[in-house]
Design a protein around this motif. Sequence first.
Motif, PDB file in Angstrom:
ATOM      1  N   SER A  45       0.826  -1.207   0.000  1.00  0.00           N
ATOM      2  CA  SER A  45       0.000   0.000   0.000  1.00  0.00           C
ATOM      3  C   SER A  45       0.862   1.259   0.000  1.00  0.00           C
ATOM      4  O   SER A  45       0.551   2.224  -0.708  1.00  0.00           O
ATOM      5  CB  SER A  45      -0.931   0.009   1.209  1.00  0.00           C
ATOM      6  OG  SER A  45      -1.813  -1.078   1.147  1.00  0.00           O
ATOM      7  N   LEU A  46       1.939   1.260   0.775  1.00  0.00           N
ATOM      8  CA  LEU A  46       2.821   2.431   0.803  1.00  0.00           C
ATOM      9  C   LEU A  46       3.521   2.633  -0.545  1.00  0.00           C
ATOM     10  O   LEU A  46       3.676   3.767  -1.007  1.00  0.00           O
ATOM     11  CB  LEU A  46       3.855   2.297   1.922  1.00  0.00           C
ATOM     12  CG  LEU A  46       3.337   2.517   3.337  1.00  0.00           C
ATOM     13  CD1 LEU A  46       4.435   2.251   4.360  1.00  0.00           C
ATOM     14  CD2 LEU A  46       2.789   3.917   3.505  1.00  0.00           C
ATOM     15  N   GLU A  47       3.929   1.543  -1.190  1.00  0.00           N
ATOM     16  CA  GLU A  47       4.546   1.651  -2.517  1.00  0.00           C
ATOM     17  C   GLU A  47       3.559   2.232  -3.520  1.00  0.00           C
ATOM     18  O   GLU A  47       3.901   3.132  -4.303  1.00  0.00           O
ATOM     19  CB  GLU A  47       5.021   0.276  -2.993  1.00  0.00           C
ATOM     20  CG  GLU A  47       6.300  -0.195  -2.343  1.00  0.00           C
ATOM     21  CD  GLU A  47       6.723  -1.574  -2.837  1.00  0.00           C
ATOM     22  OE1 GLU A  47       6.445  -1.901  -4.015  1.00  0.00           O
ATOM     23  OE2 GLU A  47       7.323  -2.318  -2.040  1.00  0.00           O
ATOM     24  N   LYS A  48       2.318   1.722  -3.513  1.00  0.00           N
ATOM     25  CA  LYS A  48       1.296   2.237  -4.430  1.00  0.00           C
ATOM     26  C   LYS A  48       1.005   3.715  -4.149  1.00  0.00           C
ATOM     27  O   LYS A  48       0.832   4.512  -5.076  1.00  0.00           O
ATOM     28  CB  LYS A  48      -0.002   1.436  -4.296  1.00  0.00           C
ATOM     29  CG  LYS A  48       0.052   0.085  -4.951  1.00  0.00           C
ATOM     30  CD  LYS A  48      -1.293  -0.630  -4.808  1.00  0.00           C
ATOM     31  CE  LYS A  48      -1.247  -2.032  -5.355  1.00  0.00           C
ATOM     32  NZ  LYS A  48      -2.520  -2.754  -5.169  1.00  0.00           N
ATOM     33  N   ALA A  49       0.967   4.077  -2.882  1.00  0.00           N
ATOM     34  CA  ALA A  49       0.690   5.463  -2.518  1.00  0.00           C
ATOM     35  C   ALA A  49       1.803   6.390  -3.011  1.00  0.00           C
ATOM     36  O   ALA A  49       1.524   7.483  -3.520  1.00  0.00           O
ATOM     37  CB  ALA A  49       0.541   5.580  -1.002  1.00  0.00           C
TER      38      ALA A  49
END
Length: 163
Positions: free
Chosen positions: A150-154
């Motif tokens: 999720s942090l990578e996508k964000a």
Amino acid sequence: GLSNQIIAVARKYMVSVCVCVRVQVVQFYQLAVAKDVHNYLHNVLNKAYRMKKPSDFFEVVKKGVRVPNKCLVVHYKADKRNVATPLVGFIVPKKQIKKAVERNRLKRQIRHIIAEKIEKIPLGAKIVIRVLSDAKNKTSYELEKIIDKSLEKAKEKTDKCGK
């Protein structure tokens, strides 16, 4: 000198130090090593990184990038001009997770996961992690993988949108 060598060995093996030089020196080494061991074992998220102001939560949720998942939603807002420490906030709603014990357990798990990754979060970034009901069935390992993705996508969304 000798004191640095003793502390280095104690940190490496995570044991308390017993040096028969002076009682005060021995107690100091035990205290210093005990604090290091405690922080290492518990991996506590420093209070400087915790989001506290409701206005910060509101800003990130309303103006930041949203990455939904079955277990949690990550709201991410990067401020490239701001070089302040990254801030992380957690929302565990009572409507999603009914029991306080489960809410507190999830908060501890996620705080621990973020504490390990805080060095990799860019300066000025603000993150809010909202937990959903499916998260209570996940292990810490599974939550960690979900948070990583999720942090990578964000970050990717933020780079594209410029938010």
